[in-house]
Design a protein around this motif. Sequence first.
Motif, PDB file in Angstrom:
ATOM      1  N   MET A  22     -46.870   7.672   2.585  1.00 61.61           N
ATOM      2  CA  MET A  22     -46.360   6.807   3.668  1.00 61.61           C
ATOM      3  C   MET A  22     -44.832   6.718   3.625  1.00 61.61           C
ATOM      4  SD  MET A  22     -49.168   3.764   3.258  1.00 61.61           S
ATOM      5  CE  MET A  22     -48.630   2.689   4.591  1.00 61.61           C
ATOM      6  N   ASP A  24     -50.900  -2.728   3.684  1.00 64.33           N
ATOM      7  CA  ASP A  24     -50.336  -1.499   4.256  1.00 64.33           C
ATOM      8  C   ASP A  24     -51.099  -0.275   3.739  1.00 64.33           C
ATOM      9  OD1 ASP A  24     -48.332  -3.047   5.451  1.00 64.33           O
ATOM     10  OD2 ASP A  24     -47.004  -2.839   3.698  1.00 64.33           O
ATOM     11  N   GLN A  34     -47.975  -4.611  -5.542  1.00 61.77           N
ATOM     12  CA  GLN A  34     -47.394  -3.858  -4.417  1.00 61.77           C
ATOM     13  C   GLN A  34     -46.948  -2.494  -4.931  1.00 61.77           C
ATOM     14  OE1 GLN A  34     -44.863  -6.990  -2.017  1.00 61.77           O
ATOM     15  NE2 GLN A  34     -44.030  -6.791  -4.064  1.00 61.77           N
ATOM     16  N   LYS A  55     -53.757   2.231   5.792  1.00 63.01           N
ATOM     17  CA  LYS A  55     -53.446   3.668   5.829  1.00 63.01           C
ATOM     18  C   LYS A  55     -54.588   4.500   5.215  1.00 63.01           C
ATOM     19  CE  LYS A  55     -51.594   7.661   6.009  1.00 63.01           C
ATOM     20  NZ  LYS A  55     -51.769   8.399   7.277  1.00 63.01           N
ATOM     21  N   LEU A 110     -44.399  -1.530  -0.214  1.00 61.14           N
ATOM     22  CA  LEU A 110     -45.597  -1.530   0.634  1.00 61.14           C
ATOM     23  C   LEU A 110     -46.632  -2.464   0.014  1.00 61.14           C
ATOM     24  CD1 LEU A 110     -46.113   2.258   1.502  1.00 61.14           C
ATOM     25  CD2 LEU A 110     -45.291   0.469   3.029  1.00 61.14           C
ATOM     26  N   SER A 111     -47.272  -3.271   0.853  1.00 63.35           N
ATOM     27  CA  SER A 111     -48.304  -4.175   0.345  1.00 63.35           C
ATOM     28  C   SER A 111     -49.632  -3.431   0.261  1.00 63.35           C
ATOM     29  CB  SER A 111     -48.456  -5.376   1.278  1.00 63.35           C
ATOM     30  OG  SER A 111     -49.064  -4.944   2.486  1.00 63.35           O
ATOM     31  N   ALA A 123     -49.300   5.638  -0.944  1.00 67.88           N
ATOM     32  CA  ALA A 123     -48.044   4.965  -0.582  1.00 67.88           C
ATOM     33  C   ALA A 123     -46.881   5.950  -0.539  1.00 67.88           C
ATOM     34  CB  ALA A 123     -47.761   3.848  -1.581  1.00 67.88           C
ATOM     35  N   GLU A 155     -59.053  -2.775   3.357  1.00 67.57           N
ATOM     36  CA  GLU A 155     -57.864  -2.709   4.223  1.00 67.57           C
ATOM     37  C   GLU A 155     -57.149  -4.054   4.378  1.00 67.57           C
ATOM     38  OE1 GLU A 155     -61.003  -2.375   5.089  1.00 67.57           O
ATOM     39  OE2 GLU A 155     -61.397  -2.824   7.197  1.00 67.57           O
TER      40      GLU A 155
END
Lengths: 763, 151
Positions: A565, A593, A579, A597, A589-590, A562, A482
């Motif tokens: 998201m 992130d 990314q 998630k 989004l990194s 991602a 994470e």
Amino acid sequence: MEHKNYNAINKSVRKKDSMQLLLGKPVYTEDITPKDALIVKLLRSPHANAIVKDIDTSKAKLIPGVVDIYTWEDVPQLRFSNAGQTAPEPSPHDRLIIDRHVRFVGDPVAIVAAEDEASAVKALKLIKVTYDVLEPLLDFRTAKDNPILVHPEEDWKVPSDWGAFQHRNIIASEDNTHGDLEGVMADCDIVLERTYHTKQYNQTPMETFRTYTSYDRYGRLHVISSTQIVFHVRRILSTALGIPKNQIRVEKPRIGGAFGAKQTAVCEVYPAFVTFKTGRPAYICFSRGESQIAGSPRHEMEVKIRMGADNDGRIRALDFYTLSNTGAYGEHGPTTVGLSGHKSIPLYTGGLEAHRFAFDVVYTNTLAAGAYRGYGATQGVFALETIVNELAEMIGMDPTAIREKNMVKEGMLMPAYYDETANACALDKCMSRCKELFDWESKYPVRDMGNGKVRAAGVAMAMQGSCISNLDVGSATVRLNEDGTYNLVIGAADMGTGCDTILAQMVAECMDCTVDDVTVFGADTDASPYDSGSYASSTTYITGQAVVKACDKLKSQICEIAAGMMECAPDEVIFEKGQVRSISSGKVLSMVDVGIKSQLFNYVSPEATAMNTSPISPPPYMVGMVEIELDKITGKVEVLNYKAVVDCGIPINPALARIQTEGGLVQGIGHTLMENVTINSKGKLLENSLMQYRIPTRLDMGKLQVEFEHSYEPTGPFGAKSIGEIVINTPGPAITHAIYRATGVWHNELPITPEQIAMSINN
Amino acid sequence: MEIKLKLNGSNIVREIAPDLLLIDFLRDNKCFSVKRGCETSNCGLCTVLMDGTPILSCSLLAARADGHEIYTLEGLQEEASAFVGFLADQGTDQCGFCNPGFVMNTIALLRENPDPTDEEILQFLSGNLCRCSGYEGQLRGIRAFLDSREG
């Protein structure tokens, strides 16, 4: 060859464990063995062939501190092989944990378990054994059909058939011809016939064999061992003890060198049996002496070559027969022998019209051989490269020119190498670069130094494989954390070679992160995905490609998370620069992130495992050149310069590839000039310490220089092939050549000692 | 018997068996960097400093260390850290099992001769065996460290 700017591979990054190792942290088996472990010692047979008539342990058991002593009567009657090989194993199941029939000087007759070392050692002296001593079979040249049968037992078996004839002392045999061998031979201007002999060289890793075993908190057998092959050790213990594999966990800590020695479960079974019987933690540590006389050394081989060539130096036919001595047990016997031909003959694919490769592998009452870096290729390359040098000298042709005329080149089909095509081969470039680097033109002529010493040069080529084709399996698990870092979990074993690091470099390359972002764990049969283990030059090529595949899978899973998201379809996002970017919105989004998630109301795993194997085994190639100074009075050879140019595809970590090469060269120099193995008439191995078995010091190897010529192997990760084994193969023939140049005498047996050289000059 | 010595800077008193070897004494006292590679004083893995002099701890009784000062790599982390990174840059640490003895003897070399020639380096360290690296990288690493100091 593909050119690309890489982020993490093709870079000389430090090994992940460098600082731990250089600062002496406790990371090896013995360092993490608890003090309450029972000390396990073995009583060994002084006879090369004998039956234990009677064994009395009663006095020894009275010693305070002795917990128990086990003999042949106490062990399961389940035959197994110690070889770390994929099942169905090629090596015969010819061992018991303790056998009543002892088959070499050093074969165990009793296992002592004691609270401390002193009690165990005392107990060894008080065990009384009466032997029915039998005549030993010591000369492997007489083993075939000898009335002395090394393995007469009825429960002997081979899991897979490699041409074994138990009652002829043969564990493997083959005879294959390609083309009209006799027809081509008859048409050749020259037919040269020679026999070469190499001995049971010892790997001599600085850390000897050692294993710790205990019952873990789940009540299972937990094994911590200095091994290259955690999964194979689990299978071997399961077979030997008769317990299911899921009741055994095998892991390796850091390993103090292996070179193939630890591709055999040389010592694991003894403490495992003690723990199995007593329920207590147990530890065994082989002394250097034990590692020398009862380890798992290189197979002694005799290679007979008949070579047909024309006066212009064209090598047209090769008839190759290898006799291999597997010793008292068959570990790696059926497989090492194959490489003596399969990984030497194809070097001369260029002009070769026909060849034959035949072999027999025989039992004797000497210590069992096993896997050693080079694995048969070393023996075959010594023989073939020496006869080619002799041919060149005989017809007055430059030995580099004769190779340029006959060598395998990129794109050639190699009939002597399983009909594989040389996809990536820069052997020709290795030769021309090495000549330049070495200054062959001025160093090849013999130079008399005017003080009884002469300087001379020699050359050799070599090849190896990059895995066992159609067999080896490698796996990798890559997990996103994470905070955007990664865990890589492998079943391959870093034994100092740096595979943890180069595999992490591959993750970093795929995931566009730094090498420091990747932590590597391995190897542990409970935690690691299955891997056959670190051997056969396979880790970079096989496990490396598994890493690439796992990263590909992980990237698509990351994209899926991602996309969720960003509330779009997975094909509307792409993974780039570490990314995830939405193609339509440009939103990014990194990995932090996505990682966060992934742990929150999420169905898609941020972890991927991939397995890999290969139908081919692309050979690395190399050229080695040596300059020596030979003292004609004493026969002493000093290596002045060794230059090597290697084609290992694209090196993932050039610094580590260079060290592998330098280390291999020095082991090869040791084999050629100083590491001798002598078995006396009673079967006793005389070089049982570092005093007698002299491995090179830093004063024995001259100046080394290594360079790489790149080819690009399309099936390897980032174009890589292997490096670990090939590098030991050129010193034998190159130094032998230089000694001939200096003295006019060809030595067909290694090592070549100063005494032999001095005697040969006087004769 | 009782011995008193200074180990890695601390004064210690221990009850030992008279036949205990120094190497085993040191490992019993958690100096795990001290490794055993042979039984014949040939490998150099167990090198430690006694009163500043490199010795083979496998070939000395612990009793002989009574009243002396012993340093193992555990006690010289800072001094070692000054140069071992240059060895790591070469990848020459490899399996690492010979590293502690080799690093200890290199410390002894550099204390005695801060600016050694290549020949002096090879001679001084010739008793430290390494089966992995082929030695050349170790020489390059030490040379790179020495050159970095001059710069």
